[in-house]
Design an enzyme around this catalytic site. Structure first.
Site, PDB file in Angstrom:
ATOM      1  N   LYS A  53      27.694  -8.242  30.885  1.00  0.00           N
ATOM      2  CA  LYS A  53      28.154  -6.858  31.076  1.00  0.00           C
ATOM      3  C   LYS A  53      27.832  -6.015  29.845  1.00  0.00           C
ATOM      4  CE  LYS A  53      31.619  -8.299  34.378  1.00  0.00           C
ATOM      5  NZ  LYS A  53      32.994  -8.714  34.674  1.00  0.00           N
ATOM      6  N   GLN A  97      38.640  -9.055  32.323  1.00  0.00           N
ATOM      7  CA  GLN A  97      37.854 -10.155  32.879  1.00  0.00           C
ATOM      8  C   GLN A  97      38.796 -11.189  33.497  1.00  0.00           C
ATOM      9  OE1 GLN A  97      34.402 -10.347  33.044  1.00  0.00           O
ATOM     10  NE2 GLN A  97      34.875 -12.097  34.355  1.00  0.00           N
ATOM     11  N   ASP A 120      36.536  -1.420  37.850  1.00  0.00           N
ATOM     12  CA  ASP A 120      36.394  -2.548  38.783  1.00  0.00           C
ATOM     13  C   ASP A 120      36.951  -2.193  40.166  1.00  0.00           C
ATOM     14  OD1 ASP A 120      34.989  -4.727  37.832  1.00  0.00           O
ATOM     15  OD2 ASP A 120      36.709  -5.626  36.808  1.00  0.00           O
TER      16      ASP A 120
END
Ligand code: NAD
Length: 295
Positions: A53, A97, A120
């Site tokens: 990422k 994460q 997200d």
């Protein structure tokens, strides 16, 4: 019939080029899109995902910062850091994460992220907005699948779509997004009886179950579009999807490979969502700047 391969790297390159252009325009008005990545513990796979990422962000010109916490860190300490980042105007996207350590209340931690920085798309507000067809942050993996279909000009409206897998991060949002595009959508999962009777009806089959060789050629209609989201590591070390790729490609019209299909899109759509969040921020700061119009 041998299916055309949908090259996730090519689609990702196109989306990233667009993101780079937006980022350069933003830089002209003094805004550098910023992503904060929270990682708790030392899960080896998570470290690789985070590194990917960060690399993607750097390539496109974003500023990304990793906030790494020891596995024993109390949840409230992580939440306090998220709240600080919520108030930081140089940060436009925050992601945690997953997975978090089992003892941590993951829902509480995710809920601490401002819905305006939830790149997200996992915040309950944004999940609700997705149901209504108006989220700012479509979840990255299904958003990537949608971009792959668009890239190949594959029509969705009126098509029979079967989604295999009903998780909150892939299957369910995928189904909602394609329903929003006027597909007729059916969701299958581990308790579905006779999976093949559903998959055979699909014009577009999206598979996200995490089971190698789940989808065999006899389960696929001739000419169907098959998108394989699954990622499975076989005992011999090979990485495969959920679809019998060699068999199904003889029947499908399009197929996405693993690796090289949906995988590159997920991280790309995270970059996309972060840049869009920064564009929205810039637009709110300077509502008359036409180049920054939020879309
Ligand atoms: P998950 O374990 O949360 O959900 C799996 C879903 O598949 C569940 O709804 C389950 O009921 C269903 N399922 C399991 N076995 C099944 C079967 N035999 N028949 C029908 N349905 C079945 O997984 P997830 O997080 O949604 O991920 C699914 C797969 O996609 C995994 O392989 C994961 O690694 C992969 N993945 C890939 C990307 C990417 O970027 N390419 C991103 C996220 C997930």
């Amino acid at each position: 019939m041998v299916a055309k391969m949908i090259d996730g790297h090519a689609v990702a390159r196109q989306v990233r080029a667009q993101c780079r252009e937006w980022t350069m325009t933003l830089a002209g008005s003094g805004v550098i899109p910023g992503l904060a990545v929270i990682i708790v513990g030392d899960n080896a796979a998570s470290r690789i995902y985070v590194a990917n990422k960060i690399k993607a962000c750097t390539e496109v010109g974003l500023k990304s910062t990793v906030y790494a916490f020891d596995a024993s860190t109390p949840g409230n300490v992580v939440e306090a850091e998220i709240r600080r980042l919520n108030d930081d105007p140089t940060v436009h996207g925050i992601l945690v994460q997953l997975p978090l350590p089992a003892r941590m209340d993951g829902r509480r931690v995710l809920a601490a992220i401002s819905r305006d920085k939830d790149v997200d798309g996992f915040h309950l507000y944004n999940v609700g907005a997705l149901v209504q067809g108006e989220t700012m942050f479509p979840p990255c993996t299904p958003f990537g699948v949608q971009k792959m279909l668009e890239y190949e000009n594959i029509p969705v409206e009126g098509q029979n779509v079967v989604v295999v897998g009903a998780s909150n991060i892939v299957g369910k949002p995928m189904a909602l997004m394609l329903m929003q595009k006027d597909a007729t959508v059916c969701i299958c999962h581990a308790k579905t009886r006779d999976l093949a009777q559903f998959t055979i009806l699909a014009d577009i089959l999206v598979v996200a179950a995490g089971r190698p060789n789940l989808i065999l050629p006899q389960m696929v209609r001739t000419g169907a579009v098959v998108i394989d989201v699954g990622i499975n590591r076989l005992p011999d070390g090979r990485l495969v999807g959920d679809v019998d790729f060699e068999g199904v490609r003889q029947k499908a019209s399009y197929i996405s490979p693993v690796p090289g299909g949906v995988g590159p899109m997920t991280v790309t759509m995270l970059v996309h969502n972060t840049v869009q969040s920064a564009r929205r921020y810039a637009e709110l700061q300077n509502p008359v700047h036409p180049e920054l119009a939020w879309c």
